[in-house]
Enzyme design. Structure first.
Site, short mmCIF file in Angstrom:
data_model
loop_
_atom_site.label_atom_id
_atom_site.label_comp_id
_atom_site.label_asym_id
_atom_site.label_seq_id
_atom_site.Cartn_x
_atom_site.Cartn_y
_atom_site.Cartn_z
CB VAL A 1 -1.19 -0.11 0.79
CG1 VAL A 1 -1.62 1.83 1.46
CG2 VAL A 1 -2.02 -1.23 0.92
CB CYS A 2 3.45 2.72 2.04
SG CYS A 2 3.34 2.22 4.03
CB THR A 3 5.14 0.10 -3.21
OG1 THR A 3 6.20 -0.19 -1.98
CG2 THR A 3 5.67 0.55 -3.93
#
Length: 224
Positions: A47-49
């Protein structure tokens, strides 16, 4: 758990830290800009990517609003550099990607603790050393180093950066004019004239404003 100490109107705590763009002192780095200070649970997470790639794609939108972007993760600097390669690779699949904003290294979580970013409710959001990771926090900071808004998302929910930009637009509009923004407002929509503005003053400031009742008056946002 201790009660939060950072609230709307608080001056953000200052700190020194290593980042992917060099060492900074936060208040000096802010300068005369607005800031989006956001945390992510960990490097090399899916998700962070997607979030950091999306922010890269939106760089001109943040720049147009005089908003600096800075991220933080409870990982070491070298891991950040390696992760950026993944962010660029994934981001390039949809638009040219270049991570030109700093990511703070916070392996001891000292800054995350200072800013109350740690997860207290998701037992799966922990690092390999068993320490709680950060949630998805967003601090909206103005040039006076004041917290103007905050958002907190759990690790499982990717952020809506259209909403982040919308909040900056609303805050900046309210700083410039005696107005507030209605539900679902977007830049270009009519705004609400603040109740403390008299009708006579409203006629001078917002010619042609509309009156719905004794307390609801709307107007296009002035262009200057």
């Amino acid at each position: 758990m201790a009660s939060p100490t950072l609230r709307l109107g608080s001056i953000v705590p200052d700190f020194e830290a290593d980042t992917t763009e060099g060492r900074i002192r936060f208040h000096d780095w802010i300068g005369s800009s607005w800031v989006m200070f956001f945390s992510h649970p960990g490097d090399f997470t899916p998700v962070c990517t997607t979030e950091l790639a999306d922010i890269s794609h939106r760089a001109p939108q943040f720049l147009a609003r005089n908003v600096k972007v800075i991220g933080i993760s409870a990982d070491a600097l070298q891991e950040h550099y390696e992760w950026i390669e993944d962010i660029i690779e994934i981001g390039n699949k949809t638009a040219p990607t270049c991570v030109e904003y700093p990511i703070i290294a916070d392996p001891d979580r000292s800054i995350a603790k200072m800013y109350e970013m740690l997860d207290e409710q998701d037992p799966s959001n922990v690092s390999e050393d068993g320490e709680m990771n950060t949630i998805r926090t967003v601090f909206f900071i103005d040039p006076k180093k004041t917290i103007r808004a905050m958002l907190n998302y759990p690790a499982s929910v990717g952020r809506d950066f259209d909403e982040v930009l919308r909040v900056f637009d609303s805050l900046q509009a309210a700083d410039k004019h005696p107005v507030s923004t209605p539900a679902n407002w977007k830049k270009g929509d009519d705004v609400i004239i603040q109740p403390f503005v008299s009708n006579e003053e409203a006629k001078k400031l917002f010619p042609g404003y509309k009156t719905f009742n004794s307390y609801l008056r709307t107007t296009p946002l002035p262009s200057s």
